[in-house]
Every structure is written in C-alpha cells, then in structure tokens.
Design a protein around this motif. Sequence first.
Motif, mmCIF file in Angstrom:
data_model
loop_
_atom_site.group_PDB
_atom_site.id
_atom_site.type_symbol
_atom_site.label_atom_id
_atom_site.label_comp_id
_atom_site.label_asym_id
_atom_site.label_seq_id
_atom_site.Cartn_x
_atom_site.Cartn_y
_atom_site.Cartn_z
ATOM 1 N N ALA A 64 -19.283 -14.321 -7.352
ATOM 2 C CA ALA A 64 -18.694 -13.210 -6.616
ATOM 3 C C ALA A 64 -17.266 -12.996 -7.092
ATOM 4 C CB ALA A 64 -18.724 -13.510 -5.121
ATOM 5 N N LEU A 65 -16.999 -11.859 -7.717
ATOM 6 C CA LEU A 65 -15.699 -11.561 -8.282
ATOM 7 C C LEU A 65 -15.109 -10.329 -7.639
ATOM 8 C CD1 LEU A 65 -16.571 -11.925 -12.086
ATOM 9 C CD2 LEU A 65 -15.550 -13.650 -10.620
ATOM 10 N N ALA A 66 -13.772 -10.206 -7.694
ATOM 11 C CA ALA A 66 -13.120 -8.981 -7.282
ATOM 12 C C ALA A 66 -13.546 -7.846 -8.207
ATOM 13 C CB ALA A 66 -11.608 -9.165 -7.309
ATOM 14 N N LEU A 67 -13.770 -8.183 -9.469
ATOM 15 C CA LEU A 67 -14.318 -7.242 -10.437
ATOM 16 C C LEU A 67 -15.291 -8.041 -11.294
ATOM 17 C CD1 LEU A 67 -14.260 -4.432 -11.807
ATOM 18 C CD2 LEU A 67 -12.473 -5.329 -13.313
ATOM 19 N N THR A 68 -16.533 -7.623 -11.363
ATOM 20 C CA THR A 68 -17.519 -8.400 -12.098
ATOM 21 C C THR A 68 -17.675 -7.908 -13.528
ATOM 22 O OG1 THR A 68 -19.436 -7.040 -11.540
ATOM 23 C CG2 THR A 68 -18.799 -8.763 -9.958
ATOM 24 N N ALA A 69 -18.156 -8.806 -14.376
ATOM 25 C CA ALA A 69 -18.442 -8.444 -15.759
ATOM 26 C C ALA A 69 -19.457 -7.322 -15.830
ATOM 27 C CB ALA A 69 -18.944 -9.672 -16.514
ATOM 28 N N ASP A 70 -20.474 -7.392 -14.965
ATOM 29 C CA ASP A 70 -21.527 -6.384 -14.992
ATOM 30 C C ASP A 70 -21.027 -5.015 -14.568
ATOM 31 O OD1 ASP A 70 -23.829 -8.013 -15.819
ATOM 32 O OD2 ASP A 70 -23.466 -9.049 -13.939
ATOM 33 N N GLN A 71 -20.075 -4.971 -13.661
ATOM 34 C CA GLN A 71 -19.500 -3.690 -13.263
ATOM 35 C C GLN A 71 -18.864 -2.984 -14.458
ATOM 36 O OE1 GLN A 71 -17.042 -5.151 -9.975
ATOM 37 N NE2 GLN A 71 -18.072 -3.689 -8.624
ATOM 38 N N VAL A 72 -18.227 -3.753 -15.317
ATOM 39 C CA VAL A 72 -17.592 -3.170 -16.504
ATOM 40 C C VAL A 72 -18.632 -2.863 -17.565
ATOM 41 C CG1 VAL A 72 -15.891 -3.519 -18.335
ATOM 42 C CG2 VAL A 72 -15.431 -4.382 -16.024
ATOM 43 N N ASN A 73 -19.459 -3.846 -17.899
ATOM 44 C CA ASN A 73 -20.425 -3.671 -18.991
ATOM 45 C C ASN A 73 -21.425 -2.561 -18.723
ATOM 46 O OD1 ASN A 73 -19.310 -5.671 -20.592
ATOM 47 N ND2 ASN A 73 -20.619 -7.284 -19.768
ATOM 48 N N ALA A 74 -21.802 -2.379 -17.479
ATOM 49 C CA ALA A 74 -22.816 -1.384 -17.136
ATOM 50 C C ALA A 74 -22.225 -0.046 -16.725
ATOM 51 C CB ALA A 74 -23.698 -1.922 -16.010
ATOM 52 N N ALA A 75 -20.899 0.118 -16.814
ATOM 53 C CA ALA A 75 -20.259 1.366 -16.395
ATOM 54 C C ALA A 75 -20.774 2.545 -17.220
ATOM 55 C CB ALA A 75 -18.749 1.251 -16.533
ATOM 56 N N THR A 76 -21.073 3.636 -16.542
ATOM 57 C CA THR A 76 -21.531 4.859 -17.203
ATOM 58 C C THR A 76 -20.717 6.035 -16.706
ATOM 59 O OG1 THR A 76 -23.183 5.351 -15.504
ATOM 60 C CG2 THR A 76 -23.895 3.978 -17.370
ATOM 61 N N PHE A 77 -20.728 7.097 -17.485
ATOM 62 C CA PHE A 77 -19.959 8.272 -17.102
ATOM 63 C C PHE A 77 -20.531 8.899 -15.836
ATOM 64 C CE2 PHE A 77 -18.547 12.664 -17.181
ATOM 65 C CZ PHE A 77 -17.202 12.523 -17.521
ATOM 66 N N ALA A 78 -21.838 8.958 -15.737
ATOM 67 C CA ALA A 78 -22.482 9.607 -14.590
ATOM 68 C C ALA A 78 -22.151 8.908 -13.279
ATOM 69 C CB ALA A 78 -23.993 9.643 -14.791
ATOM 70 N N ALA A 79 -21.951 7.594 -13.335
ATOM 71 C CA ALA A 79 -21.707 6.825 -12.118
ATOM 72 C C ALA A 79 -20.232 6.687 -11.788
ATOM 73 C CB ALA A 79 -22.331 5.436 -12.258
ATOM 74 N N TRP A 80 -19.353 7.203 -12.653
ATOM 75 C CA TRP A 80 -17.919 6.977 -12.472
ATOM 76 C C TRP A 80 -17.361 7.795 -11.322
ATOM 77 C CZ3 TRP A 80 -13.392 9.820 -14.893
ATOM 78 C CH2 TRP A 80 -12.186 9.154 -14.633
ATOM 79 N N THR A 81 -16.605 7.143 -10.465
ATOM 80 C CA THR A 81 -15.785 7.828 -9.476
ATOM 81 C C THR A 81 -14.343 7.564 -9.845
ATOM 82 O OG1 THR A 81 -15.838 5.872 -8.058
ATOM 83 C CG2 THR A 81 -17.477 7.593 -7.645
ATOM 84 N N HIS A 82 -13.442 8.382 -9.414
ATOM 85 C CA HIS A 82 -12.047 8.236 -9.829
ATOM 86 C C HIS A 82 -11.477 6.897 -9.379
ATOM 87 C CE1 HIS A 82 -11.479 12.087 -11.730
ATOM 88 N NE2 HIS A 82 -12.155 12.657 -10.738
ATOM 89 N N PRO A 83 -10.517 6.368 -10.169
ATOM 90 C CA PRO A 83 -10.010 5.016 -9.924
ATOM 91 C C PRO A 83 -9.474 4.818 -8.516
ATOM 92 C CG PRO A 83 -9.107 5.940 -11.958
ATOM 93 C CD PRO A 83 -9.856 7.024 -11.288
ATOM 94 N N LYS A 84 -9.708 3.639 -8.001
ATOM 95 C CA LYS A 84 -9.141 3.254 -6.713
ATOM 96 C C LYS A 84 -7.803 2.565 -6.945
ATOM 97 C CE LYS A 84 -13.784 2.513 -4.853
ATOM 98 N NZ LYS A 84 -14.726 1.537 -4.254
ATOM 99 N N ALA A 85 -6.916 2.692 -5.999
ATOM 100 C CA ALA A 85 -5.585 2.109 -6.150
ATOM 101 C C ALA A 85 -5.573 0.612 -5.880
ATOM 102 C CB ALA A 85 -4.608 2.810 -5.203
ATOM 103 N N THR A 86 -6.691 0.065 -5.417
ATOM 104 C CA THR A 86 -6.714 -1.333 -4.989
ATOM 105 C C THR A 86 -6.884 -2.330 -6.131
ATOM 106 O OG1 THR A 86 -9.071 -1.074 -4.554
ATOM 107 C CG2 THR A 86 -7.575 -0.764 -2.695
ATOM 108 N N GLY A 87 -7.272 -1.887 -7.308
ATOM 109 C CA GLY A 87 -7.468 -2.832 -8.398
ATOM 110 C C GLY A 87 -7.968 -2.152 -9.650
ATOM 111 N N PRO A 88 -8.202 -2.931 -10.712
ATOM 112 C CA PRO A 88 -8.652 -2.358 -11.987
ATOM 113 C C PRO A 88 -9.977 -1.613 -11.843
ATOM 114 C CG PRO A 88 -7.948 -4.642 -12.254
ATOM 115 C CD PRO A 88 -8.016 -4.384 -10.780
#
Length: 327
Positions: free
Chosen positions: A22-46
């Motif tokens: 359990a991470l604040a930001l997981t490897a899979d969240q980054v590796n699996a990121a797609t344009f269609a699923a992107w929401t604008h950045p949150k101010a709480t973290g990377p």
Amino acid sequence: MKHIDLRMTTLVVLLGLGAAPALALTADQVNAATFAAWTHPKATGPDPFIVKAQALLSRRSISPGEIDGADGENFRKAVGQFRRQEKLGEGDDLDEGVWLSLRGDTVQDVIVEYKLSERDTEYDFADAIPRDYAKQARMKRLSYTSPQEMLGERFHMSEKLLTALNPGQGFTDAGSGIYVTSAGRSLQRGAAKRVDVVKSTGMVVVYGEGETILASYPATIGSSDTPSLTGHYTVKRIARNPRYTYDPDKNFQQGKNEETLVLPPGPNGPVGTIWIALSEPTFGIHGTPEPSRVSKTTSHGCVRLTNWDAEELADLVRPGVPVQFLD
C-alpha cells in the motif's frame, strides 16, 4: 532494464497489480496511466500521469528537470520542446497527440524496482551542508546528506516522489527493493556540434549533425545583477567532480567571505558534479546542489543545470564545441 546502469543495480519491471504494498503512489498507478483515464493533477501529491509523461520525455533527453509529478514550469518547457521537435504545433499543453507520440498508453515500465546495494547503504553522508563557503571549505567533501537525496538524483526524481512511492522506507538496508523512475538516457558521446543557451526560454539546446536536436535542458541563466554572456564562445575544458574556487574579486561576494577559498568536490558543491568551462574566463555550464530550483532562481552569470543534465551534456560536448548565448 533498458537505460539503467546494471553495474550497481538489479531491476525488475513491476507488472503484478497485486504485488505492490500500500503506497501513497503505486508503481501500477504510474505504469498503467492512460490519457483517457487522466484527471487533472491533485494538489496533495505527485500525479501518476505527469510522472509517466516526465519520465518518457526524459528518456528522449528532453529534460523536465526533476521528475516530481507536478504540472510546473520545467515540465511545460519540456512538453513545448517535444511539440516543436515532433511538429505537433506550438504551445505547451500535454494533449492526446503528445501523449500518443510519447507512447504513453503502451509503455508500462516507467516505475521499476531497484535493489539497494552495499555501496548505497555504506555511502558516507554529510550531516549537513552549511551555507557559508568558509565552512564548506573546511569540509572533506560536499556529499549527499541523505539516501533520499542521493537516490533521488540518481533516478532524476524529487525526494517527495521517492518518498511517495516508498512510504516508511528508510533506504538503509542492502538488498531491499525500492521503487524508482526508469528515466535513463543513451546518447552518443561527443556527438554535439553546437550548444545554444536561450535566455528568453531558460533552456539549453544541444544540436548534432545536420541540426538534429540531441537534447534540451531547463536552465538557470544569470540574473539582472550578474547577467550571463552574450554572443559566441566555445567549450574550453570539462571537469568532473570538480573543486570550486571562490574568488570574490572575480566572481561575487558570498556572505562575509573576502578571501579566496577552495571548496571540496561533491554533489552539494556550488557547481555540483560538473564544470564545463567556457572560453570566457570564470564562466561555465555546471550542475547544482538544488535540482528543484533550476530555472526558478537566478545565478551569478553562469548556466546552471541539474547534476544529471550537466553530466549528460559533459558526455555530449568536447573542447572546441561552439556555445552561443541567444536572447
């Protein structure tokens, strides 16, 4: 794993969705990121989408500076440079065309596992780096002050991002795995034919044969009080892991120091890990002890890059390569 130095590392691409803790930001969240699923950045973290985009830009030697997952100035500079090079139109927006050109939906190895080595855990960290040059001159080496700082620089990432990917990790046990960005680069040594220092954009752009752009870096270029150069110069010499000579009569006044001082080498020295001397005495292109501040502060007339960008530039240029300063 392509682009990462295997002499000191063991890398495993993170593929299993259920394997990461359990991470604040997981490897899979980054590796699996797609344009269609992107929401604008949150101010709480990377933001995982921006982390991925920054790493993919870095792999092309279009440096976003420090990979931090933030939609900041240096990231926008890198996107704008990529758009120009790929003829995707002016501007600095990361739209779907840019994302697809970066292969953002298909690349799955932006975050990887790195095994800490004994060399990592036995590094002789400095307790602190004083601001005063006279105190720095009395030190043996201007070393990293923490594993987070050392590993962040090695993998071109901010300490905040490193911590977000590895919550609770002390980075002190040899053999333990941590999650890092895979943003390494591979360019031909000595391939640079010209270097442009562009003051208006705060960028250093490296050209190869046939005006091909080899690399671009965000840079701090002089200040209003101590402006940088104008015109044409050449690379005179390259010093790796340099000592720094402070001469208030030739350079600037630092604190109350009125005598010449020789500061020891190290990544936290005033010029970082690289000094690329130019044909104009006392001027050069160099690294920095504060990568997060590149392009966001001023310098004493020289050109300041992150240590890793300065090291790549040092590999690309040779003595005699032209360097022109453009307004």
